[in-house]
Design a protein around this motif. Structure first.
Motif, PDB file in Angstrom:
ATOM      1  N   GLN A 125       0.919  -1.304   0.103  1.00 43.33           N
ATOM      2  CA  GLN A 125      -0.020  -0.055  -0.054  1.00 43.33           C
ATOM      3  C   GLN A 125       0.636   1.322  -0.067  1.00 43.33           C
ATOM      4  OE1 GLN A 125      -2.734  -0.028   3.231  1.00 43.33           O
ATOM      5  NE2 GLN A 125      -3.577  -2.068   2.579  1.00 43.33           N
ATOM      6  N   GLY A 126       0.551   2.016  -0.944  1.00 42.93           N
ATOM      7  CA  GLY A 126       1.342   3.495  -0.890  1.00 42.93           C
ATOM      8  C   GLY A 126       0.826   4.638  -1.200  1.00 42.93           C
ATOM      9  N   LYS A 127       1.635   5.581  -1.246  1.00 41.05           N
ATOM     10  CA  LYS A 127       0.928   6.961  -1.425  1.00 41.05           C
ATOM     11  C   LYS A 127       1.750   7.468  -2.670  1.00 41.05           C
ATOM     12  CE  LYS A 127      -0.300  11.487  -0.008  1.00 41.05           C
ATOM     13  NZ  LYS A 127      -0.553  12.618   1.135  1.00 41.05           N
ATOM     14  N   VAL A 128       1.181   7.855  -3.642  1.00 39.81           N
ATOM     15  CA  VAL A 128       1.799   8.277  -4.995  1.00 39.81           C
ATOM     16  C   VAL A 128       2.067   9.850  -5.122  1.00 39.81           C
ATOM     17  CG1 VAL A 128       1.914   8.016  -7.470  1.00 39.81           C
ATOM     18  CG2 VAL A 128       0.758   6.167  -6.086  1.00 39.81           C
ATOM     19  N   SER A 129       2.953  10.237  -5.697  1.00 40.72           N
ATOM     20  CA  SER A 129       3.605  11.444  -6.293  1.00 40.72           C
ATOM     21  C   SER A 129       4.123  11.270  -7.471  1.00 40.72           C
ATOM     22  CB  SER A 129       4.578  12.034  -5.234  1.00 40.72           C
ATOM     23  OG  SER A 129       5.801  11.498  -5.053  1.00 40.72           O
ATOM     24  N   PHE A 130       4.213  12.459  -8.173  1.00 45.26           N
ATOM     25  CA  PHE A 130       4.635  12.508  -9.710  1.00 45.26           C
ATOM     26  C   PHE A 130       6.006  12.901  -9.600  1.00 45.26           C
ATOM     27  CE2 PHE A 130      -0.181  12.984  -9.832  1.00 45.26           C
ATOM     28  CZ  PHE A 130      -0.504  12.156 -10.510  1.00 45.26           C
ATOM     29  N   ASN A 131       6.853  12.416 -10.423  1.00 44.68           N
ATOM     30  CA  ASN A 131       8.287  12.639 -10.316  1.00 44.68           C
ATOM     31  C   ASN A 131       8.654  12.778 -11.852  1.00 44.68           C
ATOM     32  OD1 ASN A 131      11.221  12.337 -10.574  1.00 44.68           O
ATOM     33  ND2 ASN A 131      11.243  11.213  -8.566  1.00 44.68           N
ATOM     34  N   THR A 132       9.152  14.089 -12.013  1.00 40.94           N
ATOM     35  CA  THR A 132       9.570  14.455 -13.121  1.00 40.94           C
ATOM     36  C   THR A 132      10.994  14.558 -13.327  1.00 40.94           C
ATOM     37  OG1 THR A 132       9.102  16.801 -12.856  1.00 40.94           O
ATOM     38  CG2 THR A 132       7.410  15.461 -13.851  1.00 40.94           C
TER      39      THR A 132
END
Length: 140
Positions: A83-90
């Motif tokens: 289970q995880g929390k997602v962020s956007f990595n650019t």
């Protein structure tokens, strides 16, 4: 099994398994798809196009559930529920580091502005099905 042994087993599965299912929420219902995963320590990364259903779903609800590691040999195969929390990595550096030629079917290269990484910070990780034993929770 100690927490250290559990973590070692989980990291081994993450190192050996790169394809898993990733669930998000779409229209208030679960939505799963197969994804390719990379890991750094216990953090997962998966490449995607910035304009997909999953990015839209994760903007509304950044939590995900991932199953990875089942190798299909039969009952008792161990796998990881994540289970995880997602962020956007650019990050250009991270996109370059994780780039491989299989991604050419989707992106023009690591500089492609549509290519982003979903960075998944663990919230809970369980080792499942270890020879019929009950699930083992990694302390976070």
């Amino acid at each position: 099994m100690s927490q250290k042994e559990l973590r070692t087993t989980i990291e081994k599965i993450l190192s050996e398994s790169h394809t898993g299912t990733m669930a998000t929420v779409k229209n208030n219902k679960p939505h799963s798809r197969y994804m390719t995963f990379f890991h750094r320590d216990l953090k997962l990364y998966t490449p995607t196009d910035k304009d997909t259903d999953k990015t839209e779903e994760l903007e509304s609800n950044p939590y995900t559930h991932i199953i990875i590691g089942y190798d299909g040999k039969g009952f008792g195969d161990e796998y990881v529920e994540y289970q995880g929390k997602v962020s956007f990595n650019t990050s250009s550096d991270m996109k370059q580091e994780l780039w491989n030629d299989d991604m050419k079917m989707y992106f023009d290269g690591p500089e492609d502005p549509n290519y982003i990484l979903l960075e998944i910070e663990p919230v809970g990780i369980r080792l499942m099905n270890k020879k019929g034993e009950p699930p083992k929770e990694l302390e976070m």
